[in-house]
Structure formats: C-alpha cells, structure tokens
Design a protein around this motif. Structure first.
Motif: not given
Length: 368
Positions: A79-84, A124-132, A134-138, A290-293
């Motif tokens: 999963l591609d994770i986005h972060f500052i 370090v501030c990551p975006s949760l999976p499915g948020y912002g 970051s990629a959405k888990p499939s 995706s965020s609600a999941r």
C-alpha cells in the motif's frame, strides 16, 4: 528496503472544475424546522459554506501552503502510504510520529509542525490508509493493529531506531497499539486517552465521574450515529459522500461543530479556509467510503487489553468527545504526565496549537 519517493500535491484543473460544477448543481434539502443544530448542520450555514467553497476559497493558495512541507510516499505491505517528514535543523532532533483520525487529516498538524521542528523534533505525519493522499486498501485487514505495525516500519525506514508517538481519535488507538507493540517507540502521548469506569463507580461516582458518565450517555444518544453507519455499512454511505461535495462537507463539518470547544460555531475556532482544507483532502481523493472502512475494520473486534508500559503523556482537553478521568485510564497506560487543559476539544493540534505544542514538548523532553 522499499524506496521513499518525494511527493508534491498537484490537483488537476479538471478536478477543480468538476468540484465547481457539482457545487453549482447541488440539490438542496428543505430547511430544518428548528432554530439550532439539533437536527444537524443548518441549511443557511451550509449554503454559506458551499458558496464560499465555490467562489471564495482559493485551493491553489492552500495547496501551495501545504506543499511547504516535505511530502513523501512509500510502499508498506503493498500500500502506498503518504506522509509528511519535516526535519528539524538541530543535530540532536528527536523524532515524533503524529497520527490523525476521522474526520481529520494531516491538515490538523499544519500549525504545530514548524514550531516542533524549532524545538528540536523531527516530525512525521502519515495519512491513514484510505485517507488523504494515501492509497485505499483493496483488501480487508487494515485495522488499528496493522496500521501500528506499518507506522513502526515507516519510522525504521526513515532511519529512526527510537521515536515517540502521538495521536488523537483513531490516532489515539493506533498510538496506543504502537505503545503495546513497543517496537522502536520509547514513549507515547495522546489527547484522547482510552479508559472505562472501574467496578463500583456507577454506585457512588465522584463529581468528575458524573460528568464523564453524562458525556458518555450524550455521545451514545446523540453523537454516535456516524460511527454506527461507518462501522456497519461504509460502502452504502460512500456513494453519497464521494458523489456530493456538499454531502461530504456536511458529514465532516457537523462533527467539527460538535467536537470542538467552539462556543456553538466552528468558525469561532478555525477559519473557513482551514475547515475546507480538511474537507478537500477527503473530496479530492474520493475518500468518503475508504476512510469510513476503518470503523468496519475495527469496531466489534476484541481489542488488545494489555496495558501500555511505555511512559505515557496525556493532554486532557475539556471538550473532548469523552472526558475520561485519569483514574479510569491508569490501568491502560503507564501515565507519567497528565495535563488538564483550560480549553480545547477533540482536534487539539488544530484548535489549540500553542497548548498542544507546549505539552508535547514537555513530555517528550523527558525521554529524548
């Protein structure tokens, strides 16, 4: 080791044009038959917000402001994770990992990152999976435990052999799990401690415990419908949120009104631009479902009941969703620092950045 890639927020003109069209074509409900927020966010305010979003809000300026931070992505467990990752100029900087929740985002931390850098912390501030961004888990499985493991992997990948973790909302749950798993984390701090009434409290509660019980009762009766929907039917909810910007706007801003220490109006604490910045990270990335999941992944499952043995700091803000007394939390954490804040609510770093920074600094200075 997986690569870390620079990332630049660059929303297309086509996305912004689509948003403009959808806002112009909103089909509005009738007005609420009450003169307050008791049935939800009022129509008049929603129209005002939507009009500003369409004609006054300058995403390009806001995008540029967010891009002043160093953004990256990296693959963790497919999963591609986005972060500052914003480094301090100090050679002895101590790394801190900040995790947001719902309906928040990395935008919550935009006022605290640079002051914490100045105070000698890498942030370090990551975006949760499915948020912002970051990629959405499939596939299923991205609950609190897996996210905690992924965050430890991230910190090690960034070169940190020891770090501190901080969080509120889902970030509080992830941070607690990081503390339980230990890994390379040496201390945790939270603005939403997790606790429950010990045996016998209901028979003879103190005044503080009475207030806590009243807040729990209010939340269950009037404020928790969103979590029931998101934990049971996130996909059904997602169709409306991903299709309608006004629907997504209302779903988020109503919670900011309810959970902030804002004296009845969200713009008493945050600017209209700040509210919309946060909503944009959901809208632009179609993150309504995706965020609600994360609720579906986490609710109704037995959590880890072990206590956190790492040093734990708590900033207790008076308008937090659940105002849990320290005595209810002692069995869940090794609390070495507790601050009762004079003001502030659920979105601590966003609402009261100075108080938040001071408390984070004071606690993590004890372990750096």
């Amino acid at each position: 080791m997986a690569a870390v890639h620079p990332f630049h927020i660059a929303v297309s003109d086509a996305q912004l044009a689509d948003l403009s069209t959808r806002l112009a074509n909103t089909r509005w409900p009738d007005a609420e038959p009450v003169d307050d927020w008791s049935q939800g966010i009022p129509l008049a305010y929603m129209r005002e917000l939507a009009d500003y979003w369409a004609d006054g809000y300058d995403w390009r300026a806001r995008e540029s402001a967010l891009n002043r931070f160093a953004h990256f992505t990296t693959d963790i467990d497919g999963l591609d994770i986005h972060f500052i990752h914003q480094r301090s100029s100090r050679s002895d900087a101590f790394p801190l990992l900040f995790t947001h929740g719902w309906p928040g985002s990395i935008v919550e931390f935009h006022k605290v990152i640079e002051p914490l850098n100045d105070a000698g912390f890498d942030v370090v501030c990551p975006s949760l999976p499915g948020y912002g961004f970051s990629a959405k888990p499939s596939r299923t499985g991205w609950g609190v435990e897996r996210i905690a493991q992924a965050w430890d992997t991230l910190m090690v990948r960034l070169g940190y052999s020891r770090y501190g973790a901080q969080g509120g909302d889902w970030g509080a749950a992830v941070t607690r799990q990081i503390g339980l798993d230990a890994g390379h984390c040496v201390a945790i701090h939270t603005n939403m401690p997790i606790g429950s009434p010990p045996p016998g409290v209901l028979d003879n509660p103190t005044d503080e415990e009475k207030r806590a019980l009243e807040r729990i009762d209010y939340y269950r009766k009037w404020d928790s419908g969103y979590s029931k929907q998101q934990s049971t039917r996130p996909q059904t909810l997602g169709y409306g949120l991903v299709d309608s910007p006004v629907g997504q706007l209302a779903w988020i801003v109503e919670k900011f009104w309810s959970w902030m220490d804002c004296d009845g109006h969200p713009e008493n604490v945050l600017t209209r631009d700040e509210l919309l910045d946060n909503v944009m990270l959901y809208w632009l990335n179609a993150s309504g479902a995706s965020s609600a999941r994360l609720y579906w992944e986490s609710f109704g499952r037995s959590g880890d009941s072990r206590p956190v043995t790492l040093p734990t700091g708590v900033a207790a803000f008076p308008k937090e969703i659940l105002q849990v007394p320290r005595s209810w939390c002692e069995t869940n954490y090794n609390i070495t620092h507790w601050t009762t804040m004079p003001r502030g609510g659920h979105f601590a770093a966003f609402e009261q950045p100075e108080l938040f920074i001071d408390d984070v600094r004071a606690f993590f200075d004890t372990v750096r």
